[in-house]
Each structure stands twice: as C-alpha cells, then as structure tokens.
Write an enzyme that holds these catalytic residues in place. Structure first.
Site, mmCIF file in Angstrom:
data_model
loop_
_atom_site.group_PDB
_atom_site.id
_atom_site.type_symbol
_atom_site.label_atom_id
_atom_site.label_comp_id
_atom_site.label_asym_id
_atom_site.label_seq_id
_atom_site.Cartn_x
_atom_site.Cartn_y
_atom_site.Cartn_z
ATOM 1 N N LYS A 37 0.809 -1.206 0.000
ATOM 2 C CA LYS A 37 0.000 0.000 0.000
ATOM 3 C C LYS A 37 0.852 1.270 0.000
ATOM 4 O O LYS A 37 0.592 2.185 -0.788
ATOM 5 C CB LYS A 37 -0.926 -0.111 1.200
ATOM 6 C CG LYS A 37 -1.155 1.055 2.063
ATOM 7 C CD LYS A 37 -2.076 0.640 3.187
ATOM 8 C CE LYS A 37 -1.314 0.293 4.444
ATOM 9 N NZ LYS A 37 -0.847 1.484 5.145
ATOM 10 N N THR A 38 1.876 1.304 0.825
ATOM 11 C CA THR A 38 2.752 2.475 0.848
ATOM 12 C C THR A 38 3.441 2.640 -0.510
ATOM 13 O O THR A 38 3.562 3.748 -1.030
ATOM 14 C CB THR A 38 3.824 2.323 1.937
ATOM 15 O OG1 THR A 38 3.189 1.905 3.142
ATOM 16 C CG2 THR A 38 4.534 3.628 2.184
ATOM 17 N N ASP A 222 -3.653 8.031 3.345
ATOM 18 C CA ASP A 222 -3.287 6.673 3.759
ATOM 19 C C ASP A 222 -4.137 6.260 4.966
ATOM 20 O O ASP A 222 -4.648 7.119 5.682
ATOM 21 C CB ASP A 222 -1.797 6.675 4.141
ATOM 22 C CG ASP A 222 -1.253 5.268 4.238
ATOM 23 O OD1 ASP A 222 -1.945 4.322 3.838
ATOM 24 O OD2 ASP A 222 -0.110 5.125 4.723
ATOM 25 N N GLU A 223 -4.275 4.973 5.199
ATOM 26 C CA GLU A 223 -4.995 4.440 6.371
ATOM 27 C C GLU A 223 -6.368 5.092 6.539
ATOM 28 O O GLU A 223 -6.725 5.571 7.615
ATOM 29 C CB GLU A 223 -4.185 4.675 7.660
ATOM 30 C CG GLU A 223 -2.776 4.138 7.635
ATOM 31 C CD GLU A 223 -2.690 2.645 7.947
ATOM 32 O OE1 GLU A 223 -3.715 1.939 7.835
ATOM 33 O OE2 GLU A 223 -1.589 2.193 8.276
ATOM 34 N N GLN A 253 -8.432 -3.887 8.757
ATOM 35 C CA GLN A 253 -7.392 -3.494 9.708
ATOM 36 C C GLN A 253 -7.794 -2.280 10.527
ATOM 37 O O GLN A 253 -6.942 -1.565 11.061
ATOM 38 C CB GLN A 253 -6.075 -3.226 8.972
ATOM 39 C CG GLN A 253 -5.439 -4.484 8.433
ATOM 40 C CD GLN A 253 -4.058 -4.220 7.888
ATOM 41 O OE1 GLN A 253 -3.107 -4.034 8.630
ATOM 42 N NE2 GLN A 253 -3.938 -4.195 6.567
ATOM 43 N N ARG A 608 1.163 -10.043 10.670
ATOM 44 C CA ARG A 608 2.501 -9.458 10.887
ATOM 45 C C ARG A 608 3.583 -10.474 10.571
ATOM 46 O O ARG A 608 4.734 -10.138 10.336
ATOM 47 C CB ARG A 608 2.704 -9.007 12.343
ATOM 48 C CG ARG A 608 1.806 -7.902 12.860
ATOM 49 C CD ARG A 608 1.740 -6.740 11.951
ATOM 50 N NE ARG A 608 0.566 -6.823 11.085
ATOM 51 C CZ ARG A 608 0.406 -6.120 9.981
ATOM 52 N NH1 ARG A 608 1.336 -5.286 9.595
ATOM 53 N NH2 ARG A 608 -0.671 -6.241 9.244
#
Length: 723
Positions: A37-38, A222-223, A253, A608
């Site tokens: 995503k980044t 973002d997010e 998330q 993770r």
DNA sequence: TAAAGTGAGGTTTTT
DNA sequence: CCTCACTTTA
C-alpha cells in the site's frame, strides 16, 4: 518533456499499476495487509510528478503518524530522485498546524499560539475542574479529557454537544465550555483543536478554502479506515474543489474504532463521491500461505466487510504452532525456549516479535527473557519528548519564547526547588485570575506591591530576571547553543545529578540528548513562514514526541501490543494470551461491534508474521491477584485445524510449577470438587469453583457466585453441592 | 523534600 | 496482586 517512467512500473503488479496510473477523479484502494500500500501511494505521487507533470506543490499526501509520513516522503524522494521541499506530505495534525501558523489571524488565534500535548491538556483540564469547585475524584480529569477530545473529533464545540438529560454529560460539557474559554484566552491549541479549528476555518472562510482547493489538484490519504469525523470533513472540504482524491485503506485493519476512527468512512467515500473507482490489492508479499489462509479464515467471521481475500504465491510454510501453557510463566518460558531454538538455527533476534493484547502482559514475558539474558526492546513506554526531564527543559524554552505560557510557568516555577511552595503559587494563581492576566504578569504585580512572603518574592525575582538575561544572552545564537545555554542555566542538570542511581544519570543523559536534538533539528520546510527556530523546535516537540526508546541498534527481541504492531512485519511472531477475556478482551465480548474489532486485531496480529507464527494461551492466569481459568480464545477455533500443530507438552519446555501436579487436573484433593465445577450454596446460590487450597477436611475453595461475588469457603462447612 | 503510606484502578494509542 | 498518583509525615 517525457520522462522515462518504466522504472516506476517494473516492480508493480497489475492492480498496483492500475492504482498508480488511474485517471479516475475518485479512487478507493482497498489494500490488504502486506499488499504494498505504501508503495502504491509513493509510486502514484512519483507518477503524477514524472509522467503527468503535476507540480509537487499541488499534491497533498496525508498520513496518520509522523513515522509514516517520514517514510512516505523518503520513498517518494527515492523514486523521483530529488528533494521536494514544497511538497506537502504530513500528518493530519502536522498539516493542520501548518495551516494555522499561516492563517492564525483568520482562525482567531494569536500569532504565537501554543500547542498543548495530551499531558499539558490534562493539567489544564485538572486546573479547570478545580477552579470550578468540582471534586476531582467524582469528576476525574482523565475522563473529562476523553470526553472533550471525543467531542472535538466529532466536530462539536461545547455549544454543539447534545447532553440529552445526562447529568454527567451536562457537567462535562460545562467543563468543556470553561476549558474552551481558557484556551481561547491564552491561545492554546490541543491536538483535537488543531483539526477542529482548521475545519471551521475552511468551512467559514471562503477565500482560504478556495485558495487551497485551487492549490491541491491531488489528494492522497493513507490508512483511510482510521479517519475520524473531523478528518473526513476536512478532506471533504478540500476535495470539493474538484481535486483528484485517492484514499487507501483496509476495513479489515480498522482497530482504532474505540478512539473515534470510523471505518465506515471507506463506504462513505464511495457514496459521497460518485463514480469512485475501486481497486483491490489482494496479493500479499509478506506471509506464507499457511499464515495467510489462517488469517483469512479468522477474518471471514466478521460481518459487513467490503470484501477482499488475500492470496500469495509464496510457499506454504510451516504450520502455526499452538501451545496451551499451564500458566503465564509456562507460556513465557515456552516463548523464550522457542526463540532460543530460532537463534540456534542461526536466525537473528530482531526478526522476532512477541505480541500481546494488553501491556500488563509484558512483565512476565520480560522476566522470562531476562532470565535467559537475551536482549529485548519493549515498545510502549514514554517517548522522548514525554519524559519529565525533557518536558521540564522544554518548559524553560517555552517560557523563554513567551512569558505568558502559564502551563510552562507552572511546570518549572519550583523545579528545581527554589522555595516556592503551594501557598505562593496559589497567591499567584489568584492574582492572575482576578486580573485576567498570565501567571508571569501576576508575579510582576505581586512583587511590585509586595504581596508575597519575602523569601518567595526574592526567589521569584531571581527566577524571572534569569529569563531576561538568558534572553539577551541567547539572542542571535543558533538553536543548539540556545538550548544548551537554557538547560545549563535552568539548574536542571544539577537537580537531576543529585537524584539517586540510574534514574538521575539517564535524565542527565536525556538532557544532553535534547541539545543534540536541537543541533540536528531541521524545520520541516516551513521556510515560507517567518518563525523563529526556537518556536519551530517547541512545536515540533509537541507534535512529534519521538521514538519510544532511544534506538539501540543492537539485535533484540521486540515486545509490543497488537495495536502497536500494525504496519510492521517480522519473520517470527508470537501472539500470546490467546484467551477469552484477554483476547478478545472481556470488555469487548458483549458488544458485537467491539468483538469484530478484536477479531480485526487478531487478523492484524497474524498478518505481521512472514514465516512462522506461534499462538499461545494459558490455562490458568494470575490476574488482579486471583487465578483465572480462561478458555482458549474463540479466535483459536476459527483457525482451521489443518493449518496448525499442537505443541506437545514435555517437549522442549518443562511444566514445572510451584504447585502440585494434581492441580493440572484441577481436582481438589480428597473432595468431590474440581476447578471449574459448578456448585450451589444454600445462602449464596450457584457459582463456579475458581481456586482452592489445602486438601480433604482442610480444603478451602474460592467460588465465584452468579451474583458476581467471590468467596473463600471451607469445603467441610459450606455444604456445597455439585451441579 | 524525599520517603512512606493510602487508595483506586487495571484494554488498546497517535497527534 | 501490582502499579500509579497523590497525600501525609519525619
């Protein structure tokens, strides 16, 4: 001029590429964990600049944390190969702050307005509660702080709060109002206020709004699942000028609902902006397929998802190890033993993370690690600028910058001790309140009219005049020397040197590290504003509290909560305390929405892990002094059996325990009772046996009755009946 | 002015 | 049970 952009493409998969080059006005990218995503945001910005010839000046990129924003800027600059000073990439708060510094006047602030961090805010609220004559045990300032922040997150000033017959809400709103007035008077801005004030500014000031609407042709967020109401509205105002608006997020998330984040904002985006293109990034580059399938299976149990299923072309990998520990010590021992196996296979400790639901769980783990003398790093303590000694030093700097800063004044007037006690401070406060002036000014007046005890008066005069000399001595000095001199003259170093042992030493070290921070401080391209370096440094300290710990680059095991693990990845991950009541937490079990958030937290935790995942739970856990027998977490049952392997006891970890082995079976020796057994008592009714001691005629059992009282009873007398 | 005592509270955290 | 904040005390 056409720029070669093939490098931008080479490493992207198809959906990523589509997102990067999309020409849609409104674009929603649903990006699963580990799906790049980044990378997509960074490459899109690079694409806009290099291929579409968009001026960086016209692009706004918003993140949630300073860390994320630094990373983002760094990655973009890496791709475009140039520094972009005039490119706005920051946190919601950082960007709001910048807007307020530019438009302080339109926003109704003083030019030198100060930022309150949460501790400052807490102190101010506490003072307000006291000044209103409220009992702060009945009206805990923490709770009021939470209330006020919640209102601000929801775009509500005190006048907008609907109290609806709720006495508590009514009273807290009153405090909010007085707090609001105080902040207005002193031009103080807390974190929530940064956002709210900017929102109100844009909403009410056509000219300013138009300016930024024209300026920003592209907005990237973002997010997005973590945005709250005021953030959503802020973005909406900016985007309403017709900007291209890309939001990136993952509803699975969303783990910050409890602090106001609305993951519905993702859905809302698609209805508020017509013809939104939706792109799903579902290929995961992080985890083995076992881990991914397990995480998918768990999150599937949630309702109302946007829909998304991660896949990977990575190898299957090892099954997930499940360990049922006897108690929390056994759990910790098992975890540490497994880490040692990892190390023996030649792997490194910084590849390892131990995750837990709540911070209290860290202690037992920490002790187990310590016993084996392994290095570890624990997240979640105070951060650099939150430490008391640093906040004290910063208060000196704040007072040096502006004498009217009451919060700073109160903090350091008697640190180091200079004989100014509570009484004197009360007199000063009363004077300030009476004349509606700052504490500093009140002191000046009190000294003139000799309204203070001689000793206190002298001491205050000394304190005050030291600032005047300091000011003239530091004029024209570079920031680093200014900070150095201010700390030197404050007497804080001497003060902390006298403190006993390790504590004092680290504090002195931290103070010199602060000088180092001032030396390295680079104002984040605020160049167009004429602001002193000192003020920028002060604001920076409030907005970015720094790292949790001074970064030791030694290889160490990472311990952190599931929440703080978000966004990180580790080859080896342990999720501990997989028990009903702990995870999902007991306060979240009743409410289906909160339970779903717990499940998302589980999903975040599992994803993770890159190579190997361990899940552990304890059959018995000491909590608040009593023994708890928590069943394994329901999330454990949601992981398909074929992806897991149960670790057999008696393997590499022994089950030694202080208590006798019969406890494992849970039977109270020489009685008809066992742990977990339901029983009925003549007077107290029905309940469950939680614990016992002694045996036979001397046995006592602890029973948790359905009336929610817990009692210790002698089996011989209590006439308990099994049910 | 630091040490000792008391009492409440104990989920998650960034800015 | 342990920790933390806050108060009392030598």
């Amino acid at each position: 001029m056409r720029v070669d952009v093939s490098e931008i493409f080479e490493i992207l998969n198809e959906p990523q590429r589509n997102a990067v080059t999309s020409e849609s006005k409104n674009l929603l990218v649903l990006a699963g964990a580990g799906s790049g995503k980044t990378r997509v945001i960074a490459h899109r910005v690079a694409w806009l600049i290099k291929a579409e010839n968009i001026n960086p000046h016209s692009i706004l990129t918003v993140t949630f944390t300073n860390k994320a924003s630094r990373e983002m800027r760094g990655r973009i600059e890496d791709i475009v190969q140039e520094e972009m000073g005039n490119f706005w990439c920051g946190t919601f708060h950082g960007i709001s702050h910048r807007l307020l510094r530019t438009h302080w006047e339109e926003a109704g602030l003083r030019k030198e307005f100060a930022i309150l961090d949460s501790e400052d805010q807490y102190r101010v609220i506490k003072r307000v509660v006291k000044s209103m004559g409220l009992d702060d045990t009945k009206w805990p300032p923490r709770q009021i702080q939470w209330f006020i922040n919640k209102q601000k997150d929801e775009c509500r000033r005190s006048k907008d709060v609907e109290v609806a017959d709720d006495y508590f809400a009514e009273k807290m709103t009153e405090v909010y109002k007085v707090y609001e007035e105080l902040c207005e008077r002193e031009s103080l801005v807390d974190f929530g206020e940064l956002l709210l004030r900017v929102y109100i500014l844009l909403k009410s000031n056509e000219e300013v709004l138009k300016h930024y609407q024209r300026r920003f042709s592209h907005i990237l967020v973002d997010e997005f699942q973590d945005t709250n109401e005021v953030q959503y509205q802020f973005l909406r105002l900016l985007a309403d000028g017709g900007a291209c608006f890309m939001s990136v997020g993952d509803d699975d998330q969303s783990i910050y609902g409890w602090r106001g984040a609305k993951s519905e904002n993702i859905n809302r985006f698609t209805t508020d902006y017509k013809n939104t293109e939706i792109i799903r990034l579902e290929q995961n580059y992080r985890s083995t397929s076992v881990i991914l399938n397990a995480a998918n299976a768990v999150i599937k149990n949630n309702q109302g998802r946007m829909g998304k299923e991660l896949w990977t072309d990575q190898k299957e990998g090892e099954p997930i190890s499940i360990y049922s520990a006897y108690n929390e010590d056994d759990e910790a021992r098992y975890v540490v033993g497994s880490i040692q196996n990892w190390v023996n296979q030649g792997r490194s400790l910084d590849e390892v993370a131990i995750l837990y639901r709540s911070n209290a769980q860290s202690r037992v783990l920490e002790e187990a690690i310590l016993r084996e003398s392994l290095p570890y790093k624990i997240y979640g303590g105070l951060r650099f600028y939150e430490r008391a000694e640093i906040k004290n030093a910063m208060s000196y700097l704040r007072l040096l910058y502006g004498r009217e800063d009451d919060a700073a004044f109160e903090r350091v007037i008697n640190i180091p001790p200079r004989g100014i006690g509570a009484k004197t401070i009360d007199i000063i406060r009363a004077k300030a309140a009476e004349k509606n002036i700052s504490l500093w000014k009140a002191c000046e007046e009190l000294i003139d009219v000799e309204g203070l005890a001689a000793r206190a008066s002298q001491s205050i005069q000394g304190f005050m005049s030291s600032f005047n000399t300091l000011e003239s001595d530091t004029r024209d000095l570079p920031l680093k020397d200014l900070v150095d001199m201010a700390i030197e003259r404050s007497g804080l170093i001497e003060y902390h040197k006298k403190e006993a042992g390790e504590k004092g030493r680290t504090r002195v070290e931290n103070l010199s590290e602060l000088v180092g921070a001032a030396r390295d401080f680079e104002p984040d391209s605020f160049d167009e504003l004429e602001e002193s370096a000192l003020k920028m440094f002060i604001d920076h300290a409030a907005l970015d509290a720094g790292e949790t710990q001074a970064s030791e680059h030694e290889s160490a095991i990472q311990l952190m909560t599931l929440h703080s693990a978000k966004g990180l990845e580790f080859p080896l991950v342990f999720i501990t305390g997989f028990e009903e009541g702990l995870f999902p937490h007991k306060l979240s079990i009743e409410d289906p929405n909160q339970l779903q958030e717990e499940r998302r937290l589980c999903y975040v935790g599992m994803t993770r892990s890159m190579e190997k995942l361990y899940v552990t739970h304890a059959e018995m856990r000491n909590l608040y002094g009593s023994e708890n027998f928590n069943p394994a977490s329901r999330f454990l049952r949601e992981i398909p059996d074929e992806l897991t392997v149960e670790v057999r006891t008696g393997g590499n970890v022994s089950r030694t325990s202080k208590t006798s082995s019969s406890r494992v079976s849970g039977e109270v020796p020489d009685t008809n009772f066992k742990l977990g057994q339901r029983v009925v008592h003549e007077a107290f009714g029905e309940g469950v046996i939680l614990n016992y001691e002694g045996e036979g005629a001397n046995a006592r059992v602890e029973v948790n009755f359905d009336t929610s009282t817990t009692k210790w009873l002698m089996v011989a007398y209590a006439k308990l009946q099994n049910i």
